[in-house]
Write an enzyme that holds these catalytic residues in place. Sequence first.
Site, mmCIF file in Angstrom:
data_model
loop_
_atom_site.group_PDB
_atom_site.id
_atom_site.type_symbol
_atom_site.label_atom_id
_atom_site.label_comp_id
_atom_site.label_asym_id
_atom_site.label_seq_id
_atom_site.Cartn_x
_atom_site.Cartn_y
_atom_site.Cartn_z
ATOM 1 N N SER A 1 36.667 40.931 38.623
ATOM 2 C CA SER A 1 36.420 40.729 37.199
ATOM 3 C C SER A 1 35.409 39.617 37.007
ATOM 4 C CB SER A 1 37.712 40.361 36.479
ATOM 5 O OG SER A 1 38.060 39.032 36.834
ATOM 6 N N LYS A 2 34.811 39.639 35.837
ATOM 7 C CA LYS A 2 33.766 38.669 35.516
ATOM 8 C C LYS A 2 34.260 37.237 35.662
ATOM 9 C CE LYS A 2 30.087 39.835 32.339
ATOM 10 N NZ LYS A 2 29.946 40.350 30.994
ATOM 11 N N ARG A 3 35.533 37.061 35.365
ATOM 12 C CA ARG A 3 36.117 35.731 35.410
ATOM 13 C C ARG A 3 35.965 35.104 36.803
ATOM 14 N NH1 ARG A 3 41.190 34.669 35.810
ATOM 15 N NH2 ARG A 3 41.571 36.882 36.133
ATOM 16 N N GLY B 1 33.608 35.816 39.025
ATOM 17 C CA GLY B 1 32.243 35.806 39.567
ATOM 18 C C GLY B 1 31.450 36.952 38.970
#
Length: 489
Positions: free
Chosen positions: A250-252, A254
């Site tokens: 997930s974006k969180r 990276g």
Amino acid sequence: MTVRVRYAPSPTGPLHIGSARTVLYNWLFARQHGGKMILRSEDTDRERSDVKWEQEICQSLRWLGLDWDEGVDAGGDCGPYRQTQRLELYRDYIQRLEQQGRTYYCFCTPEDLEARRQQSRYEHGGYDGACRQLSAQEVARRLEQGESAAVRFRVPRDTKVEFNDLVRGDIAVETAEISDFVILKKDGIPTYNFAVVVDDVTMGISHVIRANEHLINTPRQILLYQALGEQPPAFAHISLILDKSGRKMSKRMGDTAVDAYAQKGYLPEAIVNYIALLGWSPEDEQEIFSLEELVAEFDMGRVSRSPAIFDVKKLDWMNNQYIMQTDTGRLADMAMEVLAGQGVEVARGREWLRQVIEVVRDELANLAQLAEFLPEFTEEEVEISPQAMESLTWEHSGLVLDQFISRLKQLDSLTSDSVGEMLKQLNKDIKKQTGSGGKTVFMPVRAALSGQTSGQELYLLVPLLGRELALKRIDFCRRAATDSGVNNE
Ligand code: GLU
């Protein structure tokens, strides 16, 4: 059999690393078998779809070097390649099923469905079949009254869907577990499961290689193939990619978009190489593969059933391997763009940047990191280490630096050769004058140029600094040494 594979993104966001891997496996499979790769846009989610994303996905694919033979932006005999431009076709196919009694109208509203979902006998709250038994008269009456209806597929009862997945092996699902599903929504838009089958049939797709999250849809799709009298393609469902903590990437945690890696100055071939190994392992220990080597070596039979772990450290290592073996001219072109994108101005231009890359590239995980190295070659004031400071106080350091300065001023042009030659001569002369050379000469020169006692070769460092900055640095470091009370003059 002619191999025809496809990548069918929903244009609702940028190309994700995981999707890039799906494309790559499709692409490799097509190239291995002399087949065709098709790019189709599944844009039926009108609210979330945007051609801007379609274009961005195409751009990321091109950047990775993964081309396609037919589809969006390429044309071909099976177009149009956007689902919203194929609505007529879907209606024809709905009619075919209708004529065979394989469909029925469903008038249930979302509220009706929600109210009854709890009692559903299907595990995930599937449809209870309420409209399955409506008489033809009642259907006609309600349609006439303007009630809107979805079209559901009549799932055959008491049978099994069986198929062999190229990655996951034999799979069997009882149709008792599948409720009658919607194929045409009330707004006249086909659902994913239906549109994808019509597209794959009409585009002659031989192998569907896609993310494992669609495995749950495959039995439904096979039922549709059977109802349409079509041969289903072969299926291969590729495992999820997890981050290091075992969660879905997930974006969180990276960057997940291919474009983010492009902007940071990862090389496309490093990304391709890295994602190829996310879920596929070659027979031996080889880790660095060119695209051509991947075409030769990739084997769908060695694609793992377990999730792959995305390890950015491994990617950084791999990208560094590619940076080390790539022509610095190309790296410089890329780096100019990457740095501009980060708002870093390279005042001394591309050729100068190329030389910097030559000197520091073994330390780079990506080209954006160059920004951290540039001050070493551009700032007048540097931090001076205690050892460097001390070397500036040595007995002969004043003499060495004075002579270095005057020779530097006399050099016609600063190249690694001319500077190397000058340093050699300086060493010889100082030795003659003082009886000592080597460290006595090179250490204070290095200390005064960089504030450090180790680092780049001096014959590389000086041309990178240029005459003006080199002189300013020496001046700055000498003054710092004086101010610190250890004057050597
Ligand atoms: N549009 C689907 C997705 O983006 C593709 C499904 C498929 O490949 O069948 O996940």
